[in-house]
Design a protein around this motif. Structure first.
Motif, PDB file in Angstrom:
ATOM      1  N   UNK A 155      -2.224  -4.976   0.475  1.00  0.00           N
ATOM      2  CA  UNK A 155      -3.120  -4.896   1.519  1.00  0.00           C
ATOM      3  C   UNK A 155      -2.901  -6.074   2.597  1.00  0.00           C
ATOM      4  N   UNK A 156      -2.628  -7.194   1.887  1.00  0.00           N
ATOM      5  CA  UNK A 156      -2.615  -8.502   2.821  1.00  0.00           C
ATOM      6  C   UNK A 156      -1.095  -8.356   3.529  1.00  0.00           C
ATOM      7  N   UNK A 157      -0.077  -8.083   2.569  1.00  0.00           N
ATOM      8  CA  UNK A 157       0.981  -7.841   3.035  1.00  0.00           C
ATOM      9  C   UNK A 157       1.116  -6.843   4.257  1.00  0.00           C
ATOM     10  N   UNK A 158       0.764  -5.573   3.889  1.00  0.00           N
ATOM     11  CA  UNK A 158       0.490  -4.516   4.819  1.00  0.00           C
ATOM     12  C   UNK A 158       0.000  -4.866   6.257  1.00  0.00           C
ATOM     13  N   UNK A 159      -1.126  -5.497   6.038  1.00  0.00           N
ATOM     14  CA  UNK A 159      -1.642  -5.846   7.443  1.00  0.00           C
ATOM     15  C   UNK A 159      -0.987  -6.765   8.278  1.00  0.00           C
ATOM     16  N   UNK A 160      -0.370  -7.611   7.683  1.00  0.00           N
ATOM     17  CA  UNK A 160       0.611  -8.629   8.530  1.00  0.00           C
ATOM     18  C   UNK A 160       2.048  -7.920   9.005  1.00  0.00           C
ATOM     19  N   UNK A 192       4.742 -15.683  10.893  1.00  0.00           N
ATOM     20  CA  UNK A 192       4.713 -16.798  10.023  1.00  0.00           C
ATOM     21  C   UNK A 192       3.802 -17.718   9.992  1.00  0.00           C
ATOM     22  N   UNK A 193       3.482 -18.196  11.435  1.00  0.00           N
ATOM     23  CA  UNK A 193       2.551 -19.518  11.767  1.00  0.00           C
ATOM     24  C   UNK A 193       1.165 -18.703  11.441  1.00  0.00           C
ATOM     25  N   UNK A 194       1.081 -17.560  11.821  1.00  0.00           N
ATOM     26  CA  UNK A 194      -0.196 -16.698  11.754  1.00  0.00           C
ATOM     27  C   UNK A 194      -0.583 -16.693  10.138  1.00  0.00           C
ATOM     28  N   UNK A 195       0.511 -16.217   9.530  1.00  0.00           N
ATOM     29  CA  UNK A 195       0.384 -15.815   8.038  1.00  0.00           C
ATOM     30  C   UNK A 195      -0.069 -16.886   7.223  1.00  0.00           C
ATOM     31  N   UNK A 247       2.278   4.095   1.126  1.00  0.00           N
ATOM     32  CA  UNK A 247       3.743   3.711   0.639  1.00  0.00           C
ATOM     33  C   UNK A 247       3.470   2.091   0.150  1.00  0.00           C
ATOM     34  N   UNK A 248       3.837   1.728  -1.026  1.00  0.00           N
ATOM     35  CA  UNK A 248       3.661   0.377  -1.474  1.00  0.00           C
ATOM     36  C   UNK A 248       5.216  -0.166  -1.072  1.00  0.00           C
ATOM     37  N   UNK A 249       5.366  -1.511  -1.454  1.00  0.00           N
ATOM     38  CA  UNK A 249       6.678  -2.229  -1.180  1.00  0.00           C
ATOM     39  C   UNK A 249       6.998  -2.153   0.427  1.00  0.00           C
ATOM     40  N   UNK A 250       5.986  -2.414   1.191  1.00  0.00           N
ATOM     41  CA  UNK A 250       6.549  -2.627   2.623  1.00  0.00           C
ATOM     42  C   UNK A 250       7.143  -3.823   2.798  1.00  0.00           C
ATOM     43  N   UNK A 251       7.604  -4.104   3.810  1.00  0.00           N
ATOM     44  CA  UNK A 251       8.226  -5.626   4.116  1.00  0.00           C
ATOM     45  C   UNK A 251       7.525  -6.621   3.994  1.00  0.00           C
ATOM     46  N   UNK A 252       7.997  -7.535   3.055  1.00  0.00           N
ATOM     47  CA  UNK A 252       7.102  -8.746   2.615  1.00  0.00           C
ATOM     48  C   UNK A 252       7.257  -9.863   3.921  1.00  0.00           C
ATOM     49  N   UNK A 253       5.982 -10.109   4.413  1.00  0.00           N
ATOM     50  CA  UNK A 253       6.130 -11.093   5.623  1.00  0.00           C
ATOM     51  C   UNK A 253       5.616 -12.507   5.036  1.00  0.00           C
TER      52      UNK A 253
END
Length: 238
Positions: free
Chosen positions: A57-62, A30-33, A104-110
């Motif tokens: 893409x950004x959500x998936x990366x994290x 979370x700090x990194x994000x 797959x869209x809708x990955x966990x939101x970080x």
């Protein structure tokens, strides 16, 4: 509570995500994000992705970071953190492109990307490459967060009005000592000293923040010059 700051975006956070237990890894991520998401999101937009695609893409990366995939190669020896993150993000974008519709869209939101589209929409037209624009966005985030750290530091000491009166000096304002004195209700000499101390504290925090993203302290001056140049060469916002 420690104020938010870009100095938390350091190699030790990646090590914690990789090596710590689930709860500590999530907190470190979370700090990194918080400090790195916008430069990466903006990079994806400059590569031609729309808001939804760039946000995914950004959500998936994290999310991949949270799942700890690929951390065997996430070592401090790999150099400057901003370069490592961009390289890792580019690989993530390439995997998404290869997967195509199978992704797959809708990955966990970080993290929250609230306001990302609006913020990007305010970016001025710029002919530089997406990589150079990423560096500029990274630099702007760093500078803004150092200012926020200073703001919080002054507020904690009951000096919020002092910081508000002098903040413009950090952006290169050329206010005369007499004008500062009138603003602060003090003498020109005292105003000049206060402005000098704030600029000195800003430089100290800025250098510390940059050091947190490097593995070789000897690169500090070069990195500082590169980031300031990236900001200076950007066109003004509309």
């Amino acid at each position: 509570m420690r104020p938010p700051g870009f100095a938390t975006t350091r190699w030790s956070l990646i090590e914690r995500v990789r090596d710590a237990g689930p709860d500590e890894a999530r907190a470190a991520l979370e700090e990194l994000c918080a400090a790195a998401w916008y430069p990466l999101y903006a990079y994806a937009r400059r590569r031609g992705l729309g808001h939804d695609e760039a946000a995914d893409a950004t959500q998936g990366f994290f999310a991949e970071f949270l799942e700890r995939r690929g951390f065997a190669r996430a070592e401090p020896a790999r150099g400057r953190l901003r370069a490592f993150l961009l390289g890792a993000f580019q690989l993530s974008l390439a995997r998404r492109a290869e997967a195509g519709a199978a992704w797959k869209r809708g990955a966990e939101r970080t993290l929250s990307l609230e306001g990302a589209a609006e913020r990007y929409g305010l970016e001025p037209a710029d002919a530089r490459s997406p990589e150079r624009l990423y560096e500029a966005a990274w630099a702007r985030e760093l500078l803004a967060r150092v200012v926020e750290e200073l703001r919080a530091e002054h507020a904690a000491r009951g000096q919020a009005p002092l910081f508000a009166a002098l903040e413009g000096e950090l952006a290169g304002a050329t206010t005369t000592p007499a004008e500062l004195a009138a603003r602060l209700g003090t003498t020109p000499g005292a105003a000049k000293v206060a402005a000098h101390r704030l600029r000195a504290r800003y430089r100290e925090r800025l250098r510390r923040a940059i050091l947190e993203t490097l593995t070789d302290p000897g690169e500090l001056d070069d990195e500082l010059a590169a980031l300031l140049a990236a900001v200076a060469s950007a066109p003004e916002s509309p």
